[in-house]
Write a protein that holds these residues in place. Structure first.
Motif, PDB file in Angstrom:
ATOM      1  N   ALA A  88       0.813  -1.222   0.000  1.00 32.35           N
ATOM      2  CA  ALA A  88       0.000   0.000   0.000  1.00 32.35           C
ATOM      3  C   ALA A  88       0.844   1.268   0.000  1.00 32.35           C
ATOM      4  CB  ALA A  88      -0.938  -0.002   1.205  1.00 32.35           C
ATOM      5  N   THR A  89       2.113   1.166   0.379  1.00 33.46           N
ATOM      6  CA  THR A  89       2.995   2.333   0.373  1.00 33.46           C
ATOM      7  C   THR A  89       3.762   2.472  -0.933  1.00 33.46           C
ATOM      8  OG1 THR A  89       4.891   1.153   1.334  1.00 33.46           O
ATOM      9  CG2 THR A  89       3.296   2.103   2.868  1.00 33.46           C
ATOM     10  N   GLY A  90       3.516   1.556  -1.868  1.00 33.56           N
ATOM     11  CA  GLY A  90       4.191   1.622  -3.160  1.00 33.56           C
ATOM     12  C   GLY A  90       5.537   0.926  -3.206  1.00 33.56           C
ATOM     13  N   TYR A  91       5.842   0.112  -2.200  1.00 33.56           N
ATOM     14  CA  TYR A  91       7.122  -0.592  -2.137  1.00 33.56           C
ATOM     15  C   TYR A  91       6.944  -2.067  -2.479  1.00 33.56           C
ATOM     16  CZ  TYR A  91      10.142   3.022  -0.104  1.00 33.56           C
ATOM     17  OH  TYR A  91      10.904   4.138   0.102  1.00 33.56           O
ATOM     18  N   SER A  92       7.795  -2.558  -3.350  1.00 28.33           N
ATOM     19  CA  SER A  92       7.885  -3.993  -3.606  1.00 28.33           C
ATOM     20  C   SER A  92       8.930  -4.577  -2.655  1.00 28.33           C
ATOM     21  CB  SER A  92       8.308  -4.245  -5.054  1.00 28.33           C
ATOM     22  OG  SER A  92       9.668  -3.840  -5.240  1.00 28.33           O
ATOM     23  N   PRO A  93       9.005  -5.902  -2.518  1.00 31.49           N
ATOM     24  CA  PRO A  93      10.077  -6.472  -1.685  1.00 31.49           C
ATOM     25  C   PRO A  93      11.468  -6.007  -2.119  1.00 31.49           C
ATOM     26  CG  PRO A  93       8.414  -8.130  -2.088  1.00 31.49           C
ATOM     27  CD  PRO A  93       8.046  -6.948  -2.933  1.00 31.49           C
ATOM     28  N   LEU A  94      11.697  -5.914  -3.422  1.00 29.10           N
ATOM     29  CA  LEU A  94      12.991  -5.445  -3.912  1.00 29.10           C
ATOM     30  C   LEU A  94      13.245  -4.008  -3.486  1.00 29.10           C
ATOM     31  CD1 LEU A  94      15.547  -5.867  -5.601  1.00 29.10           C
ATOM     32  CD2 LEU A  94      14.230  -5.182  -7.620  1.00 29.10           C
ATOM     33  N   ASP A  95      12.216  -3.172  -3.496  1.00 27.82           N
ATOM     34  CA  ASP A  95      12.371  -1.774  -3.083  1.00 27.82           C
ATOM     35  C   ASP A  95      12.865  -1.669  -1.639  1.00 27.82           C
ATOM     36  OD1 ASP A  95      11.513  -0.735  -5.529  1.00 27.82           O
ATOM     37  OD2 ASP A  95       9.402  -0.764  -4.921  1.00 27.82           O
ATOM     38  N   TYR A  96      12.358  -2.538  -0.766  1.00 25.48           N
ATOM     39  CA  TYR A  96      12.796  -2.499   0.631  1.00 25.48           C
ATOM     40  C   TYR A  96      14.273  -2.860   0.759  1.00 25.48           C
ATOM     41  CZ  TYR A  96       8.078  -1.887   2.483  1.00 25.48           C
ATOM     42  OH  TYR A  96       6.841  -1.378   2.801  1.00 25.48           O
ATOM     43  N   VAL A  97      14.714  -3.821  -0.035  1.00 27.86           N
ATOM     44  CA  VAL A  97      16.125  -4.214  -0.008  1.00 27.86           C
ATOM     45  C   VAL A  97      17.009  -3.064  -0.489  1.00 27.86           C
ATOM     46  CG1 VAL A  97      17.842  -5.753  -1.039  1.00 27.86           C
ATOM     47  CG2 VAL A  97      15.674  -6.674  -0.233  1.00 27.86           C
ATOM     48  N   VAL A  98      16.590  -2.403  -1.552  1.00 30.43           N
ATOM     49  CA  VAL A  98      17.345  -1.271  -2.088  1.00 30.43           C
ATOM     50  C   VAL A  98      17.362  -0.128  -1.079  1.00 30.43           C
ATOM     51  CG1 VAL A  98      17.396   0.494  -3.897  1.00 30.43           C
ATOM     52  CG2 VAL A  98      16.886  -1.883  -4.493  1.00 30.43           C
ATOM     53  N   GLU A  99      16.204   0.129  -0.449  1.00 29.94           N
ATOM     54  CA  GLU A  99      16.099   1.210   0.536  1.00 29.94           C
ATOM     55  C   GLU A  99      17.044   0.987   1.717  1.00 29.94           C
ATOM     56  OE1 GLU A  99      14.091   4.745   2.176  1.00 29.94           O
ATOM     57  OE2 GLU A  99      14.268   3.870   0.173  1.00 29.94           O
ATOM     58  N   ALA A 100      17.236  -0.280   2.086  1.00 32.62           N
ATOM     59  CA  ALA A 100      18.097  -0.595   3.218  1.00 32.62           C
ATOM     60  C   ALA A 100      19.577  -0.615   2.845  1.00 32.62           C
ATOM     61  CB  ALA A 100      17.703  -1.946   3.813  1.00 32.62           C
ATOM     62  N   GLY A 101      19.884  -0.452   1.575  1.00 34.07           N
ATOM     63  CA  GLY A 101      21.272  -0.441   1.146  1.00 34.07           C
ATOM     64  C   GLY A 101      21.920  -1.812   1.120  1.00 34.07           C
ATOM     65  N   ILE A 102      21.115  -2.854   1.006  1.00 28.66           N
ATOM     66  CA  ILE A 102      21.644  -4.218   0.984  1.00 28.66           C
ATOM     67  C   ILE A 102      22.350  -4.478  -0.341  1.00 28.66           C
ATOM     68  CG2 ILE A 102      21.080  -6.665   1.194  1.00 28.66           C
ATOM     69  CD1 ILE A 102      20.581  -4.974   3.715  1.00 28.66           C
ATOM     70  N   GLN A 103      23.549  -5.035  -0.273  1.00 32.52           N
ATOM     71  CA  GLN A 103      24.316  -5.336  -1.480  1.00 32.52           C
ATOM     72  C   GLN A 103      24.585  -6.837  -1.622  1.00 32.52           C
ATOM     73  OE1 GLN A 103      27.776  -2.831  -1.844  1.00 32.52           O
ATOM     74  NE2 GLN A 103      26.672  -1.015  -1.155  1.00 32.52           N
ATOM     75  N   LYS A 104      23.713  -7.640  -1.079  1.00 29.76           N
ATOM     76  CA  LYS A 104      23.845  -9.096  -1.210  1.00 29.76           C
ATOM     77  C   LYS A 104      23.289  -9.499  -2.571  1.00 29.76           C
ATOM     78  CE  LYS A 104      22.513 -13.424   1.102  1.00 29.76           C
ATOM     79  NZ  LYS A 104      23.863 -14.037   0.962  1.00 29.76           N
ATOM     80  N   GLU A 105      24.178  -9.780  -3.508  1.00 29.70           N
ATOM     81  CA  GLU A 105      23.797  -9.961  -4.902  1.00 29.70           C
ATOM     82  C   GLU A 105      22.808 -11.098  -5.108  1.00 29.70           C
ATOM     83  OE1 GLU A 105      23.585  -9.067  -8.896  1.00 29.70           O
ATOM     84  OE2 GLU A 105      24.515  -7.936  -7.268  1.00 29.70           O
ATOM     85  N   ASP A 106      23.017 -12.240  -4.435  1.00 25.43           N
ATOM     86  CA  ASP A 106      22.111 -13.360  -4.681  1.00 25.43           C
ATOM     87  C   ASP A 106      20.709 -13.087  -4.146  1.00 25.43           C
ATOM     88  OD1 ASP A 106      23.062 -13.430  -2.112  1.00 25.43           O
ATOM     89  OD2 ASP A 106      23.490 -15.578  -2.091  1.00 25.43           O
ATOM     90  N   LEU A 107      20.586 -12.324  -3.061  1.00 24.51           N
ATOM     91  CA  LEU A 107      19.267 -11.931  -2.563  1.00 24.51           C
ATOM     92  C   LEU A 107      18.570 -11.020  -3.559  1.00 24.51           C
ATOM     93  CD1 LEU A 107      17.047 -11.621  -0.438  1.00 24.51           C
ATOM     94  CD2 LEU A 107      18.459  -9.891   0.696  1.00 24.51           C
ATOM     95  N   ILE A 108      19.306 -10.058  -4.090  1.00 21.15           N
ATOM     96  CA  ILE A 108      18.733  -9.128  -5.070  1.00 21.15           C
ATOM     97  C   ILE A 108      18.277  -9.876  -6.321  1.00 21.15           C
ATOM     98  CG2 ILE A 108      19.279  -7.198  -6.611  1.00 21.15           C
ATOM     99  CD1 ILE A 108      21.143  -6.148  -4.395  1.00 21.15           C
ATOM    100  N   GLN A 109      19.095 -10.811  -6.798  1.00 19.78           N
ATOM    101  CA  GLN A 109      18.724 -11.569  -7.989  1.00 19.78           C
ATOM    102  C   GLN A 109      17.498 -12.440  -7.739  1.00 19.78           C
ATOM    103  OE1 GLN A 109      19.886 -11.295 -11.095  1.00 19.78           O
ATOM    104  NE2 GLN A 109      21.142  -9.605 -10.321  1.00 19.78           N
ATOM    105  N   THR A 110      17.370 -12.974  -6.535  1.00 20.18           N
ATOM    106  CA  THR A 110      16.191 -13.778  -6.206  1.00 20.18           C
ATOM    107  C   THR A 110      14.923 -12.943  -6.311  1.00 20.18           C
ATOM    108  OG1 THR A 110      17.437 -15.236  -4.727  1.00 20.18           O
ATOM    109  CG2 THR A 110      15.060 -15.126  -4.389  1.00 20.18           C
TER     110      THR A 110
END
Length: 209
Positions: free
Chosen positions: A145-167
């Motif tokens: 409802a806030t316009g965030y996808s699961p990927l958006d939350y990972v990006v917002e948190a500054g996560i750089q775990k490549e395999d998580l992002i690709q998943t």
């Protein structure tokens, strides 16, 4: 299951809020297997037991047990259109808080950042596989409802775990139901991710659970 306060909340909700031992959860699920709707029932915030288990940081084995009992809640949104997958990655946007410590019990070594990221990644893979194999109202790429996808939350948190992002980016073909249950029948502990993984709080806070 018997409803309470007209919310649909049941004993599974209570248990899943407190990260129970795996054998306790499996025993309860076995006892409730003939009662339809227990695993998919929602509380006053629209959350199933799976939502609560994920939101409280339950280990992948607990999430897997709930999925094997009933995969449909993985594709269910709460009152904010958040699936359990949204809640799993939102945990990475929260600063780690020190757990309450009883002076009469020995201290446990706190989980490392890599351990937390790897556990989250394992949970994400379990949830995503369930969403693809048993499609529902919420897709793994959908926004809340806030316009965030699961990927958006990972990006917002500054996560750089490549395999998580690709998943969270790639869509794979759904597995057949038999292979899905076989694949998730036994969880093995994954290795901790190394390298550039970063665990940081989001600069703009989102609403609390």
């Amino acid at each position: 299951c018997k409803k309470r306060l007209n919310t649909g909340e049941n004993i599974l909700h209570d248990v899943c809020r407190h990260r129970p031992p795996l054998d306790v959860l499996e025993t309860l699920l076995a006892a409730l297997r003939h009662r339809r709707g227990c695993t998919a029932a929602t509380d006053e915030r629209g959350r199933t037991p799976l939502h609560l288990a994920v939101a409280t940081g339950s280990p992948p084995a607990l999430v897997d047990a709930l999925i094997r009992a009933d995969p449909s809640p993985a594709s269910t949104g709460d009152e904010n259109r958040r699936s359990p997958l949204h809640l799993a990655v939102r945990q990475l946007c929260r600063p780690a808080s020190a757990p309450h410590h009883d002076k009469n019990t020995p201290r446990k070594r706190p989980a490392s950042t890599d351990d937390i990221l790897e556990q989250t990644h394992q949970t994400v893979k379990i949830l995503k596989d369930a969403m693809l194999t048993y499609p529902g109202r919420i897709d793994f790429k959908d926004e809340d409802a806030t316009g965030y996808s699961p990927l958006d939350y990972v990006v917002e948190a500054g996560i750089q775990k490549e395999d998580l992002i690709q998943t969270l980016i790639r869509r794979k073909e759904p597995r057949c139901r038999r292979s899905f249950h076989r694949a998730h029948g036994n969880l093995t502990r994954g290795r901790s991710s190394r390298g550039r993984s970063i665990y940081s709080a989001a600069s703009s806070a989102t609403e609390d659970l």
